[in-house]
Structure formats: structure tokens, C-alpha cells
Scaffold this motif. Structure first.
Motif, mmCIF file in Angstrom:
data_model
loop_
_atom_site.group_PDB
_atom_site.id
_atom_site.type_symbol
_atom_site.label_atom_id
_atom_site.label_comp_id
_atom_site.label_asym_id
_atom_site.label_seq_id
_atom_site.Cartn_x
_atom_site.Cartn_y
_atom_site.Cartn_z
ATOM 1 N N GLY A 335 0.827 -1.200 0.000
ATOM 2 C CA GLY A 335 0.000 0.000 0.000
ATOM 3 C C GLY A 335 0.858 1.245 0.000
ATOM 4 N N TYR A 336 0.233 2.392 0.187
ATOM 5 C CA TYR A 336 0.943 3.670 0.214
ATOM 6 C C TYR A 336 0.616 4.427 1.500
ATOM 7 C CZ TYR A 336 1.610 2.984 -4.834
ATOM 8 O OH TYR A 336 1.948 2.485 -6.062
ATOM 9 N N ASP A 337 1.614 5.111 2.026
ATOM 10 C CA ASP A 337 1.417 5.988 3.179
ATOM 11 C C ASP A 337 1.115 7.391 2.661
ATOM 12 O OD1 ASP A 337 1.414 7.342 5.538
ATOM 13 O OD2 ASP A 337 3.563 7.108 5.946
ATOM 14 N N THR A 338 -0.122 7.823 2.775
ATOM 15 C CA THR A 338 -0.532 9.123 2.228
ATOM 16 C C THR A 338 -0.431 10.262 3.241
ATOM 17 O OG1 THR A 338 -2.836 8.674 2.802
ATOM 18 C CG2 THR A 338 -2.117 8.030 0.594
ATOM 19 N N LYS A 339 -0.236 9.945 4.522
ATOM 20 C CA LYS A 339 -0.296 10.984 5.569
ATOM 21 C C LYS A 339 0.669 12.147 5.351
ATOM 22 C CE LYS A 339 -2.161 8.056 9.227
ATOM 23 N NZ LYS A 339 -1.919 7.440 10.572
ATOM 24 N N PRO A 340 1.924 11.897 4.967
ATOM 25 C CA PRO A 340 2.843 13.045 4.798
ATOM 26 C C PRO A 340 2.462 13.963 3.636
ATOM 27 C CG PRO A 340 4.047 10.964 4.982
ATOM 28 C CD PRO A 340 2.619 10.622 4.762
ATOM 29 N N PHE A 341 1.554 13.509 2.759
ATOM 30 C CA PHE A 341 1.261 14.233 1.524
ATOM 31 C C PHE A 341 -0.199 14.691 1.406
ATOM 32 C CE2 PHE A 341 4.229 10.635 0.784
ATOM 33 C CZ PHE A 341 5.410 11.357 0.687
ATOM 34 N N GLU A 342 -0.997 14.420 2.440
ATOM 35 C CA GLU A 342 -2.444 14.656 2.379
ATOM 36 C C GLU A 342 -2.824 16.056 1.904
ATOM 37 O OE1 GLU A 342 -3.718 13.631 6.288
ATOM 38 O OE2 GLU A 342 -4.201 11.553 5.756
ATOM 39 N N LYS A 343 -2.057 17.034 2.348
ATOM 40 C CA LYS A 343 -2.371 18.432 2.035
ATOM 41 C C LYS A 343 -2.373 18.700 0.538
ATOM 42 C CE LYS A 343 -0.599 23.109 2.974
ATOM 43 N NZ LYS A 343 0.452 23.885 3.680
ATOM 44 N N TYR A 344 -1.617 17.929 -0.235
ATOM 45 C CA TYR A 344 -1.427 18.224 -1.662
ATOM 46 C C TYR A 344 -2.065 17.186 -2.595
ATOM 47 C CZ TYR A 344 2.165 21.176 0.439
ATOM 48 O OH TYR A 344 2.820 22.096 1.210
ATOM 49 N N LEU A 345 -2.656 16.161 -2.035
ATOM 50 C CA LEU A 345 -3.192 15.082 -2.868
ATOM 51 C C LEU A 345 -4.599 15.367 -3.377
ATOM 52 C CD1 LEU A 345 -2.054 11.922 -0.832
ATOM 53 C CD2 LEU A 345 -1.068 12.771 -2.975
#
Length: 446
Positions: A335-345
Motif C-alpha cells: 500500500g501507500y502511506d498518504t499521511k505526509p502528503f495529504e495536504k497536496y493530494l
């Protein structure tokens, strides 16, 4: 099961490739034609084996004799009435008195056709080569294509049939080996048919417990390389997301020029490509020194981004549709860890992305079955077959490897510090290589 237009097109491409291959065979040098008219002892024996067809000589710098051939396989070994298909095999011959390396390829076998190809253990041991293309890939694609028969268990029966057949030619020791998905196949083959080979050497082989296993994300975020290097990778991913307004049009033009089409909007593909970047970089061992400065111009940032993570991976033109089906059904994935990038996704979640992005609509009903995982874990815990596992310390796939296997007399696990998915026996220091080869040579004599 009906197949999508996409897969119909792939079968058409497969048919065209077979036509091209046939033309190439017709243009073989005269000495190859002479060889067929004056068969060697090996060729005569091959021609006498049951189910073996379409034997053609190949040029080789590594083997005195090399052939490509096909073996008839049952689509469903437990239900012969389902029919059969032809599976491609590449044979490299050293001698009838030599050991034999069984390469359990997880994908297509095309690269093994090359004159210079020689598998690592075959070279080190001066051994014969029996290289088996995986069912439903390239020249081993059944026609018609019914995905119900693409199971790991069926692929292992393929190998069992190949080994049983070719042991009539090669009675000495047999060693199975494979890389990545091929390494998985080596491992699974040993669990299902433990006595078919004398020992096994799986390279960089994961053993995933679910479709999104869950161990890869923390490995990438907390374990791989150094904290400083991990931060540099994450900063680059964030920079690509921050520049989305400028880079997305470049990304869209690139995909358009390549002829890529996708099942979800291009803005989402952009996000998934950013998330994939870290896995791809660490998997293939790209040095972080190649990452551009956050102050670099858009073209420099874009060129590096695409070089590391090609968006065809998510496209309908992906070269790995058969793999995606297997991953969804029983091989598992990450899977992918989206937490560090949530603001820009753009995407709200990456959960179940393989169903949405990588499987066509007519196959999105597939559900993951962990029977294969449980059977293999049980086998490895309760038994101690002669096996040598090779892993790269920085390869994200190592997160789901069998590095937990300890205190076994025969099963040995070697992990190369800083190693990638390209890690092989020859990647280790001289002392470790000698240790591995001493063990292998001892097993050959037993």
C-alpha cells in the motif's frame, strides 16, 4: 469468464509477436538449419520427450547447445477436460552429467533468448539451464484467455510437469531459483512439491499476507537507508506535489505522447505516481545523490520524476496485466502511506488502489485469498528444506520477506546491507560469497 477489450488487444499483440518470432526462426543461420537436419544426441532426446513441440535452436555464448521449445500443459491439472496450452521453455545444455538449474520465472522468458544470457548459478556451477516462462505471460498465454486458470497452484503443477519430464534427460542434482516474482514461485514450488528439487535459491522473494500487506510503508518511512536519505526522498515527493500546477500539464502531455490511457483521471494518476516514487527509488537502488535540488527548474524535476517512476505502471497498456490479476487474487502487494502528503493530494485515499487503477472493470470482483500465504508460512515453520534466500537490505520488498526464518539448520537467509532488488550472490563481499557457494557445493555432493 469474458475478457475485456484491453486483453483482447493484448492477445492480438501476442499473436503478432509470435508471427515475428516465426519469421526470425525462418531466418536462422544455415548452421542452425544444418543442426536440425543432423540432430545431436540432445536434440534427439528432446524430440522423444512426451508433450515437447516446436523445438528451435538458439545462438548462445554460454551453452554448447541452446533451444527454445514448448511443452503442453493442462490449464487445470485437476480437471484435464478444461483443455491445455503451450508453455515456453528455454534449455541451455552443458552435459547430461551436470546439475540442472530450474529457473522459475515469474513473468515472460523473452530475455533468456538472448545469446549472452546465463543465469548466475548456472554460470557458477557450470550447470544446465531449464528456464520456464510463467503461464499467461507472452508466448505462454492461453488462447482463449480464461483468468480462472491463472493460479499459483496451477503454475506449480506446470513446474512439476516440466521437472518430471526433463529429469529423464538430466538425472543429477536439480536446483530451483528465481528472482522477485520468480523467487516467490521458487518458494511456493518448494512448499507444494518439496521433493521435486534438491535445493532452492530464491532471490528477493516477498511473501505478502494481504493485497496491501502493511509492512512496506513503515519500512520505507522508518527503516530503509538513513533518516537523512529518507527525508531527501520525501522532500522530493512533496516538491513534485507542490508544483502540480506546473508539472501536471507536462505529465499529461508525456502520457498522451506515449499513448497511455488510464481508468481514473490523470490528476489521480499523478498522485499515485508520486506515492510510487519512493518505492521505485529504493527498490532499484537509485542513489539519492541523483535527486535534484528542490530549487531545480521544472524540467529537471520532471525528468527525474519520470525516470524513476514511469506512469505506464498504472496505465491500461501496462505490460503486467497477468501479474495484477495474481496480486489481487493471492500474491498480495503493498500500500501507500498518504499521511505526509495529504495536504497536496487529489485522491482522498489510496486504499484498494489496485482495484480502481490497475484492474479492469470486469475483474474488480476479485478478492484476496490468503490460503497460499498461510500454507507457505506453515511449511517453512514446520520444515527445514535446503534453501538459501537472498535479499537487499534497502529493497522495500524485504519488508515482507522471510527474514524472520531463524535457527534453521538448512534454511539460510542472507540480507545485503544497503542492497536493492538487484541483489544477487555476486553482490555480497567475497567472504559471504564463499560461504554461500561452499554450502551449495556441499549440498551438491550429498
Amino acid at each position: 469468464m469474458p475478457i475485456s477489450l484491453f486483453y483482447q488487444k493484448r492477445i492480438m499483440k501476442h499473436t503478432i509477436s509470435l508471427f515475428i518470432w516465426t519469421v526470425c526462426i525462418l531466418l536462422l543461420p544455415l548452421e542452425f538449419i544444418h543442426a536440425e537436419n543432423n540432430p545431436t544426441e540432445l536434440l534427439k532426446k528432446l524430440q522423444s520427450l512426451p508433450g515437447i513441440t516446436d523445438i528451435k535452436p538458439l545462438e548462445s555464448n554460454a551453452y554448447p547447445e541452446k533451444y527454445v521449445l514448448f511443452i503442453e500443459q493442462l490449464l487445470d491439472p485437476k480437471h484435464p477436460e478444461a483443455g491445455s496450452f503451450k508453455q515456453r521453455i528455454i534449455l541451455g545444455h552443458i552435459g547430461f552429467d551436470r546439475p540442472t538449474i530450474l529457473v522459475t520465472e515469474g513473468y515472460a522468458a523473452t530475455y533468456a533468448l538472448a545469446p549472452r544470457y546465463q543465469e548466475e548459478l548456472s554460470k557458477r556451477l557450470n550447470a544446465n539451464l531449464v528456464f520456464v516462462e510463467y503461464r499467461y505471460f507472452d508466448a505462454s498465454m492461453p488462447d482463449p484467455c480464461n483468468w480462472d486458470y491463472l493460479t499459483v497452484e496451477n503454475s506449480l503443477y506446470d513446474l512439476h510437469h516440466v521437472t518430471t519430464t526433463f529429469k529423464q534427460l538430466y538425472p543429477q542434482k536439480w536446483i530451483s531459483t528465481g528472482i522477485s516474482k520468480g523467487g516467490q514461485t521458487t518458494m511456493f514450488y518448494r512448499a507444494y512439491f518439496p521433493d521435486d528439487v534438491d535445493f532452492s535459491v530464491p532471490y528477493v522473494a516477498p511473501l505478502n499476507k494481504s493485497l496491501e500487506d502493511g509492512r512496506h510503508e513503515p519500512f520505507i518511512a522508518e527503516t530503509v537507508s538513513t533518516a537523512q536519505n529518507r527525508e531527501k526522498v520525501k522532500e522530493f515527493q512533496l516538491e513534485v506535489l507542490k508544483r502540480k500546477a506546473e508539472l501536471l500539464p507536462m505529465f499529461e502531455r508525456y502520457c498522451l505522447n506515449k499513448g497511455y490511457t488510464f481508468r481514473v483521471p490523470i490528476t489521480e494518476i499523478y498522485d499515485f505516481n508520486v506515492l510510487e516514487y519512493s518505492f521505485a527509488l529504493w527498490q532499484w537502488g537509485t542513489s539519492v545523490t541523483k535527486i535534484p535540488s528542490p530549487k531545480a527548474d521544472n524540467q529537471t524535476i520532471f525528468n527525474h520524476f519520470i525516470a524513476i517512476c514511469e506512469p505506464d505502471y498504472f496505465s491500461e497498456q501496462s505490460p503486467y496485466p497477468s501479474f495484477n490479476v495474481q496480486a489481487a487474487k493471492e500474491l498480495g502487494y503493498y500500500g501507500y502511506d498518504t499521511k505526509p502528503f495529504e495536504k497536496y493530494l487529489t485522491i482522498k485515499s489510496s486504499k484498494n488502489y489496485m482495484y480502481r487503477v490497475m484492474l479492469p472493470a470486469d475483474l474488480q470482483h476479485l478478492s484476496f485469498d490468503d490460503t497460499l500465504y498461510k500454507k507457505t508460512v506453515k511449511f517453512l515453520k514446520e520444515n527445514d528444506p535446503k534453501m538459501i534466500y537472498i535479499y537487499g537490505g534497502d529493497d522495500p520488498w524485504t519488508a515482507s520477506g522471510v527474514t524472520w526464518l531463524e535457527e534453521k539448520e538448512n534454511i539460510k537467509v542472507y540480507t545485503l546491507p544497503g542492497g536493492s532488488h538487484r541483489t544477487r550472490i555476486g553482490s555480497f563481499d567475497k567472504k559471504t560469497q564463499e560461504e554461500i557457494m561452499t554450502l551449495i557445493n556441499r549440498w551438491l555432493k550429498e
